[in-house]
Scaffold this active site. Structure first.
Site, short mmCIF file in Angstrom:
data_model
loop_
_atom_site.label_atom_id
_atom_site.label_comp_id
_atom_site.label_asym_id
_atom_site.label_seq_id
_atom_site.Cartn_x
_atom_site.Cartn_y
_atom_site.Cartn_z
CG HIS A 1 -0.51 2.63 -9.29
ND1 HIS A 1 -0.69 2.20 -8.00
CD2 HIS A 1 -1.55 3.47 -9.55
CE1 HIS A 1 -1.79 2.75 -7.49
NE2 HIS A 1 -2.32 3.53 -8.42
CB THR B 1 -12.99 -7.57 -5.14
OG1 THR B 1 -12.92 -7.57 -3.70
CG2 THR B 1 -12.61 -8.94 -5.65
CD GLU B 2 -13.42 -5.03 -1.60
OE1 GLU B 2 -12.21 -5.34 -1.61
OE2 GLU B 2 -14.33 -5.88 -1.48
CG LEU C 1 8.79 -17.25 -3.58
CD1 LEU C 1 8.49 -17.47 -2.10
CD2 LEU C 1 9.44 -15.88 -3.78
CD1 TRP D 1 7.59 6.43 -2.43
CD2 TRP D 1 7.02 6.69 -4.59
NE1 TRP D 1 8.75 6.48 -3.16
CE2 TRP D 1 8.44 6.64 -4.49
CE3 TRP D 1 6.46 6.85 -5.85
CZ2 TRP D 1 9.28 6.73 -5.59
CZ3 TRP D 1 7.29 6.95 -6.96
CH2 TRP D 1 8.68 6.89 -6.83
N GLY E 1 0.15 5.61 -4.24
CA GLY E 1 -0.39 6.93 -4.57
C GLY E 1 0.26 8.02 -3.73
CG LEU F 1 -6.53 -7.40 8.53
CD1 LEU F 1 -7.18 -8.63 9.15
CD2 LEU F 1 -5.03 -7.64 8.35
CB SER F 2 -7.93 -3.54 2.87
OG SER F 2 -7.63 -2.35 3.56
CG ASP G 1 -2.09 0.90 1.14
OD1 ASP G 1 -2.32 1.46 0.05
OD2 ASP G 1 -2.78 1.09 2.16
NE ARG H 1 -2.93 -1.51 4.45
CZ ARG H 1 -4.20 -1.54 4.08
NH1 ARG H 1 -4.99 -2.44 4.64
NH2 ARG H 1 -4.69 -0.72 3.17
C1 IPE Z 1 -5.61 -2.58 -0.19
O1 IPE Z 1 -5.21 -1.25 -0.33
C2 IPE Z 1 -5.56 -3.27 -1.50
C3 IPE Z 1 -4.23 -3.42 -2.08
C4 IPE Z 1 -3.11 -3.07 -1.53
C5 IPE Z 1 -4.20 -4.04 -3.37
P1 IPE Z 1 -6.27 -0.07 -0.46
O2 IPE Z 1 -5.48 1.18 -0.54
O3 IPE Z 1 -7.20 -0.35 -1.56
O4 IPE Z 1 -7.05 -0.20 0.91
P2 IPE Z 1 -7.95 0.83 1.70
O5 IPE Z 1 -8.99 1.31 0.73
O6 IPE Z 1 -7.07 1.93 2.15
O7 IPE Z 1 -8.51 0.04 2.83
C1 IPE Z 2 -1.49 0.38 -3.34
O1 IPE Z 2 -1.32 1.75 -3.39
C2 IPE Z 2 -1.80 -0.20 -4.69
C3 IPE Z 2 -3.21 -0.50 -4.90
C4 IPE Z 2 -4.13 -0.53 -3.99
C5 IPE Z 2 -3.62 -0.82 -6.25
P1 IPE Z 2 -2.53 2.78 -3.33
O2 IPE Z 2 -2.94 3.09 -4.72
O3 IPE Z 2 -3.60 2.29 -2.45
O4 IPE Z 2 -1.82 4.04 -2.68
P2 IPE Z 2 -2.43 5.04 -1.62
O5 IPE Z 2 -2.95 4.22 -0.49
O6 IPE Z 2 -3.52 5.78 -2.32
O7 IPE Z 2 -1.29 5.90 -1.22
MG MG Z 3 -4.05 2.50 -0.49
#
Ligand code: IPE
Ligand code: IPE
Ligand code: MG
Length: 234
Positions: free
Chosen positions: A37, A66-67, A133, A25, A23, A189-190, A20, A182
């Site tokens: 990304h 999925t969200e 692995l 970063w 964005g 845990l999302s 996570d 995380r």
């Molecule tokens: C969880 O991160 C999903 C992935 C890292 C792929 P999100 O950035 O989508 O989670 P929330 O929305 O902050 O819970």
């Molecule tokens: C994790 O980074 C990658 C995905 C969930 C696809 P994010 O895109 O969630 O980055 P933040 O949380 O917005 O910084």
């Molecule tokens: Mg995120």
């Protein structure tokens, strides 16, 4: 941190990572989220290699939930194309059959582009007999969906054995997680591996995923190695 401070013989068997902070970063660097990304994808390749060299046996990476389809369409499109770009690029550079990894997609296949599904099938088939692995790529993954599909499979098979050993065999990810990392400072845990995480050790770091390096991985291992896992016992 010096590498010698962790125990080489106490590496987590199954490591799961919620990668996570891509964005944030990018934002911090004044770049578009998509650059985050891209750097995040580059980092996956480095961390997979470190895990393999350090002796992790199963690595599950949460790359798209999925969200995450709730995000603005241009970002979703970018994220959907990233694995296509990387699998294609790697196909030309390396012989999948000679990699020290076995790559498996975990999650929902629906909603993924045919082009990606073809590449996933190819990577899975070509790495299927590889030693080393096991890399579970959780892409369009969510536990609610994993559970739903698993129960549907069980139902279809007329299987009424609800023991945890049998239930887990229907899930995409069939091994309990030893250590969950995380990144980005979020403490949740999302919808990731809710069943497989039952007795995992949890490690949270403020580092954003593209900035998460080998030394951060070793820091997490060191923390894991200090824990006393009790599983309800004494
Ligand atoms: C969880 O991160 C999903 C992935 C890292 C792929 P999100 O950035 O989508 O989670 P929330 O929305 O902050 O819970
Ligand atoms: C994790 O980074 C990658 C995905 C969930 C696809 P994010 O895109 O969630 O980055 P933040 O949380 O917005 O910084
Ligand atoms: Mg995120």
């Amino acid at each position: 941190m010096k590498e010698r401070k962790y125990h080489k013989n106490k590496i987590p068997h199954h490591l799961a990572i919620i990668l996570d902070g891509n964005g944030r970063w990018a934002k911090k660097k004044g770049l578009p989220r998509t650059s985050g990304h891209k750097m995040g994808a580059e980092n996956i390749i480095r961390i997979v290699k470190h895990c393999q060299e350090l002796g992790v046996k199963v690595l599950t990476l949460y790359c798209f939930s999925t969200e995450n389809f709730k995000r603005p369409q241009p970002e979703v499109d970018y994220l959907m194309n990233l694995p296509i770009e990387y699998y294609q690029q790697y196909k030309e550079k390396v012989d999948f059959q000679k990699l020290p990894y076995k790559v498996v997609h975990v999650g929902k296949r629906e909603q993924l582009k045919e082009e990606l599904l073809v590449l996933i099938d190819e990577v899975e088939a070509k790495t299927n007999n590889n030693e080393g692995l096991l890399v579970n790529v959780a892409f369009n993954y969510g536990f609610y969906d994993e559970l739903k599909r698993s129960l549907e499979k069980m139902n279809k098979a007329g299987d009424n054995d609800f023991s945890s050993e049998n239930l887990i065999s229907y899930l995409d990810v069939k091994t309990p997680v030893d250590l969950l990392i995380r990144t980005s400072g979020e403490l949740r845990l999302s919808n990731f591996l809710l069943y497989q995480l039952a007795y995992s050790e949890l490690y949270f770091t403020k580092k954003y995923w593209p900035a998460f390096k080998k030394r951060d991985l070793l820091r997490a291992f060191k923390s894991y190695q200090k824990r006393k896992r009790r599983y309800g016992g004494l």
